[in-house]
Design a protein around this motif. Structure first.
Motif, PDB file in Angstrom:
ATOM      1  N   CYS A 334       0.812  -1.136   0.011  1.00  0.00           N
ATOM      2  CA  CYS A 334       0.107   0.003  -0.005  1.00  0.00           C
ATOM      3  C   CYS A 334       0.673   1.368   0.156  1.00  0.00           C
ATOM      4  O   CYS A 334       1.953   1.295   0.371  1.00  0.00           O
ATOM      5  CB  CYS A 334      -0.962  -0.106   1.171  1.00  0.00           C
ATOM      6  N   ASN A 336       1.357   3.051   2.231  1.00  0.00           N
ATOM      7  CA  ASN A 336       2.093   3.247   3.625  1.00  0.00           C
ATOM      8  C   ASN A 336       3.256   2.102   3.591  1.00  0.00           C
ATOM      9  O   ASN A 336       3.441   2.197   4.870  1.00  0.00           O
ATOM     10  CB  ASN A 336       1.135   3.615   4.678  1.00  0.00           C
ATOM     11  N   HIS A 338       2.817  -0.815   3.821  1.00  0.00           N
ATOM     12  CA  HIS A 338       2.530  -1.971   4.255  1.00  0.00           C
ATOM     13  C   HIS A 338       2.402  -3.191   3.341  1.00  0.00           C
ATOM     14  O   HIS A 338       1.868  -3.084   2.526  1.00  0.00           O
ATOM     15  CB  HIS A 338       0.982  -1.800   5.069  1.00  0.00           C
ATOM     16  N   CYS A 355      -5.851  -2.265   1.771  1.00  0.00           N
ATOM     17  CA  CYS A 355      -4.755  -2.606   3.099  1.00  0.00           C
ATOM     18  C   CYS A 355      -5.468  -2.508   4.328  1.00  0.00           C
ATOM     19  O   CYS A 355      -6.460  -1.936   4.655  1.00  0.00           O
ATOM     20  CB  CYS A 355      -3.685  -1.691   3.230  1.00  0.00           C
ATOM     21  N   CYS A 358      -4.259   0.105   6.948  1.00  0.00           N
ATOM     22  CA  CYS A 358      -4.718   1.448   6.939  1.00  0.00           C
ATOM     23  C   CYS A 358      -5.778   1.848   6.008  1.00  0.00           C
ATOM     24  O   CYS A 358      -6.165   3.077   5.849  1.00  0.00           O
ATOM     25  CB  CYS A 358      -3.272   2.318   6.326  1.00  0.00           C
TER      26      CYS A 358
HETATM   27 ZN   LIG Z   1      -1.369   0.222   4.467  1.00  0.00          ZN
END
Ligand SMILES: [Zn+2]
Length: 415
Positions: A334, A336, A338, A355, A358
């Protein structure tokens, strides 16, 4: 065989199994699929000459479509053979090439080269048919185990190996045991005694021949099969002629009519059920250990993600994978950073993924075979991989109830 080699060959077997399944799923239209088995001692130049000859013969094929397909396949094979020097790799190689039906009246040319099968290719084979010739290769893959073979009667004996599904005759001998009919002038008692002595001597010779072959391999042998007519094989067994460690490995005695080399093949046929059970037995004991740990201990894990996490930690002693598992794993990332994974059916499209941490939409980073993915990690961590058959209840449970993936741990991890 070292642990490492064992894993390598398990992996190789899996890779080959995938290719075979794929090849079998393709049907040619007409006799236009070419398979070539090349043994290790066959010169590549001989193979090229053979292929060239087949190419020119193929010009006689009446159907233009078939002719073109066969010649294209042979040209493709010749192109591939250019990459090899004088001889093929150590265990030889197998080449598949042909025009496969890709639907809608279209065909696709495919060429697969499998180097170094788990066992040496036995003989050169050129095969052109509506299907690829996958059976000899498949036989090398299903095999597990090494068995010593002995067939004997009072006249003749042979010893050899069963390596996987391949019978390998090694040595034979014949006896000087006199027939039951004594010559005139000999006392019946004396004749009988001499005859028993000769039989005893022959059994010792046979046992010596078997011991010479089996004892050096006793650590690797899964069992010994003894065959022959009654009462010879029974006398031979109850007389404990074999080395005691070999004697202990005898799985059973079987009725076999012939004691020449062909008797070794008959022996394997006669022991078929016992051998099949043994194969399953190994898988069974793995699964029983897994269930024991699952219910009473703490050293069990299952499911793709859980097992993977344990693998990464290096806590898995044995990775158990169902032979029927045919899935891919998709790795997503993702915005971020992840990283998450989803396991999907091999034939399905890659699904969208959000995700879980998040809630952002995640992008696919990689899609690969789930088993390859796990074995890669297992190899790095020194974890042994076992493929488990679904031909028994607990094996079926591994596939259906545990997602086809489980592990027996070295220590409890709480994961
Ligand atoms: Zn994420």
């Amino acid at each position: 065989m070292s642990k490492q080699q064992g894993e390598q060959s398990d992996r190789k077997k899996y890779e080959f199994t995938k290719v075979i399944e794929d090849l079998k799923s393709h049907q040619g239209s007409g006799t236009q699929l070419v398979t070539i088995y090349i043994p290790p001692d066959k010169q590549i130049s001989d193979v090229v000459a053979h292929v060239t000859q087949e190419h020119s013969q193929a010009s006689n094929i009446k159907s233009k479509q078939t002719r073109t397909n066969v010649q294209d396949a042979l040209t493709s094979i010749k192109d591939r053979l250019r990459y090899y020097d004088v001889f093929p790799p150590d265990n030889g190689m197998v080449i598949f090439s042909g025009a496969i039906d890709s639907g809608g009246g279209q065909t696709d040319m495919i060429t697969e080269v499998l180097e170094n099968p788990p066992e040496p290719v036995q003989s050169f084979r050129y095969h052109c048919d509506s299907e690829f010739l996958t059976e000899p290769l498949a036989n090398m893959l299903t095999d597990k185990g090494l068995y010593g073979l002995v067939v004997l009667d009072r006249r003749e004996a042979h010893v050899g190996w069963l390596k996987g599904k391949r019978v390998v005759p090694v040595k034979g001998t014949t006896s000087l045991v006199p027939g039951k009919q004594r010559k005139g002038g000999q006392s019946a008692q004396r004749f009988h005694r001499l005859r028993l002595e000769a039989i005893d001597k022959f059994y010792k010779e046979v046992a010596g021949m078997a011991d010479d072959l089996f004892v050096p391999e006793r650590e690797n042998i899964d069992g010994v099969l003894v065959g022959g007519p009654s009462p010879t094989k029974d006398e031979f067994m109850s007389g404990e002629y074999l080395h005691h460690e070999i004697q202990q490995k005898v799985l059973g005695k079987f009725d076999v009519a012939y004691t020449d080399e062909s008797g070794l093949y008959d022996l394997v046929d006669a022991a078929e059920d016992v051998l099949a059970d043994l194969d399953i037995m190994k898988d069974k004991s793995q699964m029983e250990e897994f269930f024991r740990e699952l219910h009473e201990g703490e050293r069990a894990t299952y499911g793709f993600e859980q097992t993977r996490r344990n693998l990464v930690m290096g806590s898995v002693d044995r990775l158990l994978i169902s032979e029927d598992l045919r899935q891919d794993v998709v790795t997503y990332e993702c915005p971020n950073d992840h990283e998450e994974r989803e396991v999907v059916d091999r034939r399905k499209e890659t699904p969208e993924h959000t995700c879980e941490q998040c809630g952002e939409p995640a992008e696919m980073r990689e899609r690969e075979d789930a088993i390859d993915h796990l074995i890669d990690i297992a190899e790095q961590r020194g974890t042994e991989t076992k493929f488990i058959s679904t031909d028994f209840e607990k094996g079926e449970q591994l596939m259906n109830a545990f997602g086809g993936v489980a592990g027996i741990l070295r220590y409890s991890t709480g994961v």
